[in-house]
Design a protein around this motif. Structure first.
Motif, short mmCIF file in Angstrom:
data_model
loop_
_atom_site.label_atom_id
_atom_site.label_comp_id
_atom_site.label_asym_id
_atom_site.label_seq_id
_atom_site.Cartn_x
_atom_site.Cartn_y
_atom_site.Cartn_z
N MET A 3 0.84 -1.20 0.00
CA MET A 3 0.00 0.00 0.00
C MET A 3 0.88 1.25 0.00
N THR A 4 0.56 2.21 -0.88
CA THR A 4 1.32 3.46 -0.95
C THR A 4 0.80 4.45 0.09
N ALA A 5 1.62 5.43 0.36
CA ALA A 5 1.24 6.45 1.34
C ALA A 5 0.03 7.25 0.88
N ILE A 6 0.01 7.64 -0.43
CA ILE A 6 -1.12 8.44 -0.91
C ILE A 6 -2.41 7.63 -0.90
N GLU A 7 -2.30 6.33 -1.19
CA GLU A 7 -3.48 5.46 -1.14
C GLU A 7 -4.02 5.38 0.28
N TYR A 8 -3.11 5.21 1.23
CA TYR A 8 -3.52 5.14 2.63
C TYR A 8 -4.20 6.42 3.07
N LEU A 9 -3.57 7.58 2.77
CA LEU A 9 -4.11 8.86 3.21
C LEU A 9 -5.47 9.15 2.58
N ARG A 10 -5.61 8.88 1.29
CA ARG A 10 -6.88 9.14 0.62
C ARG A 10 -8.00 8.22 1.12
N ARG A 11 -7.64 6.99 1.45
CA ARG A 11 -8.65 6.03 1.85
C ARG A 11 -9.06 6.19 3.32
N LEU A 60 -5.21 15.73 4.18
CA LEU A 60 -4.63 16.20 2.92
C LEU A 60 -5.21 17.56 2.50
N LYS A 61 -4.34 18.41 1.99
CA LYS A 61 -4.80 19.66 1.37
C LYS A 61 -3.95 19.91 0.12
N LYS A 62 -4.57 20.43 -0.91
CA LYS A 62 -3.88 20.65 -2.19
C LYS A 62 -2.86 21.77 -2.07
N SER A 63 -1.68 21.50 -2.60
CA SER A 63 -0.65 22.55 -2.63
C SER A 63 -0.74 23.31 -3.96
N SER A 64 0.07 24.33 -4.11
CA SER A 64 0.04 25.12 -5.34
C SER A 64 0.70 24.40 -6.51
N ALA A 65 1.54 23.41 -6.23
CA ALA A 65 2.24 22.67 -7.29
C ALA A 65 1.32 21.62 -7.89
N ARG A 66 1.59 21.31 -9.15
CA ARG A 66 0.78 20.33 -9.87
C ARG A 66 0.98 18.92 -9.29
N ILE A 103 0.68 11.02 -7.94
CA ILE A 103 0.88 10.01 -8.98
C ILE A 103 1.91 8.96 -8.55
N THR A 104 3.05 9.43 -8.07
CA THR A 104 4.13 8.51 -7.69
C THR A 104 4.07 8.09 -6.23
N SER A 105 3.34 8.85 -5.43
CA SER A 105 3.26 8.66 -3.97
C SER A 105 4.56 9.00 -3.26
N LYS A 106 5.54 9.57 -3.97
CA LYS A 106 6.77 9.99 -3.29
C LYS A 106 6.45 11.14 -2.36
N TRP A 107 6.91 10.99 -1.12
CA TRP A 107 6.69 12.06 -0.16
C TRP A 107 8.00 12.50 0.46
N HIS A 108 8.02 13.76 0.90
CA HIS A 108 9.22 14.30 1.53
C HIS A 108 8.80 15.26 2.63
N TRP A 109 9.40 15.02 3.79
CA TRP A 109 9.13 15.90 4.93
C TRP A 109 10.38 16.76 5.11
N LYS A 110 10.31 17.97 4.60
CA LYS A 110 11.49 18.82 4.49
C LYS A 110 12.11 19.14 5.84
N ILE A 121 7.86 6.26 -0.05
CA ILE A 121 6.74 6.04 -0.96
C ILE A 121 5.61 5.27 -0.27
N SER A 122 5.99 4.25 0.49
CA SER A 122 4.99 3.33 1.06
C SER A 122 4.27 3.91 2.27
N ALA A 123 3.09 3.37 2.50
CA ALA A 123 2.31 3.73 3.69
C ALA A 123 3.03 3.27 4.95
N LEU A 124 3.76 2.16 4.84
CA LEU A 124 4.49 1.64 6.00
C LEU A 124 5.54 2.64 6.47
#
Length: 319
Positions: free
Chosen positions: A15-23, A29-35, A51-58, A65-68
């Motif tokens: 399971m990807t992180a974006i899939e987990y968060l959306r489900r 989640l809130k939309k950012s200004s970037a595409r 799309i890729t589920s790549k996440w970064h916590w700056k 990438i993964s929900a885990l």
């Protein structure tokens, strides 16, 4: 890792992180200004690609990438807990079918050659010699070997032991040993029979309460049945309904002559709760007698011990 299986870990990683968060947590989640990019409402520097589920916590300079990875690195969940959560939510994971464990056969503990230990213990708690002798003769109380526990036996219609409650006679550091023998059938509760015909059964939370009440009354004029404990809510918790006690249900099914149920549960919140429910469940078909101990917070074993102590003090005073 020993506490989760490889199959569970593999299923969790699918399971990807974006899939987990959306489900399961779309409100985070809130939309950012970037595409194609989203942020977390609780972490402004967190970005995730839809799309890729790549996440970064700056601010922490971590990503994945993964929900885990998200659950362990961002939400701080421990690894086994995160794996189990995701494995259970992942439809591709089918838990392995565990082999059914065969129930242990019921075997009564071995009898000790003497009853000195339980006589000293039970009489010390206010159980009378007559009450103890009566139960010993019936074979429903004895001392076990090699651990010298007091054994309270529940029998079936043929007098065969089908239930046993073990009570240690040596309390250590205020802790006592108590357990039901493996394979015990709860419906065959410990029961002290009367010496003559009767239409009444008295019910207690524990075996020793039945013995104690017999000691206080001095008469085996009714059945005295232990329910093998009660499962009551804590005071202040949601009030749920009490199931009809197995021991009492079975007893009544084989004793159609019974017309009266005497409730002798403890005089505390749990005991009063049980009394209320037993009365409600059976008052339509039986005459109900509420006979809880007169002292708040006490059971009949407490009263028997108090009476023994009073006798001891009177004896000393008379010397």
């Amino acid at each position: 890792m020993s506490w989760v299986t490889e199959e569970e870990i593999q299923a969790a990683r699918e399971m990807t992180a974006i899939e987990y968060l959306r489900r399961y947590e779309p409100n985070r989640l809130k939309k950012s200004s970037a595409r194609n990019e989203w942020e977390l409402v609780d972490h402004d520097s967190f970005k995730i690609n839809e799309i890729t589920s790549k996440w970064h916590w700056k601010s922490r300079d971590i990503g994945g990438i993964s929900a885990l990875n998200f659950l362990t690195k961002v939400d701080g969940m421990n690894f086994p807990e995160a794996v189990r959560l995701l494995a259970n939510e992942n439809p591709s994971y089918i838990p392995p079918e565990l082999p059914k464990q065969e129930p242990k056969p019921f075997v009564l503990p071995e009898k000790n050659g003497s009853i000195h230990g339980i006589r000293r213990y039970l009489c010390g708690r206010g159980i009378s010699e007559n009450a103890l002798r009566y139960c010993l003769q019936l074979g429903i109380v004895y001392e076990s070997s090699p651990y010298h526990n007091a054994v309270f036996v529940g029998t079936d219609e043929n007098g065969t032991g089908r239930y046993a409650f073990l009570r240690g006679i040596y309390d250590r550091e205020g802790k006592s040993f108590k357990m039901e023998q493996a394979g015990s059938e709860k419906k065959y509760g410990f029961c002290i029979p009367p010496t003559k015909e009767t239409h009444r059964v008295a019910v207690y939370e524990a075996c020793i309460d039945a013995l104690a009440h017999l000691s206080l009354d001095g008469r085996a004029d009714k059945y005295r049945l232990s329910l093998g404990g009660i499962s009551a809510p804590k005071e202040g918790e949601h009030r749920r309904e009490m199931k009809k006690p197995q021991a009492l249900e079975h007893f009544l099914s084989i004793h159609p002559e019974i017309q009266e149920i005497e409730i002798c549960t403890d005089n505390d919140f749990a005991g009063r709760w049980a009394c209320e429910h037993i009365k409600r469940n059976y008052e339509g078909g039986y005459h109900i007698i509420e006979n809880l101990p007169q002292i708040e917070g006490a059971d009949y074993a407490d009263l028997a011990k108090m009476k023994k102590e009073e006798k001891r003090k009177l004896k000393e005073k008379g010397r």
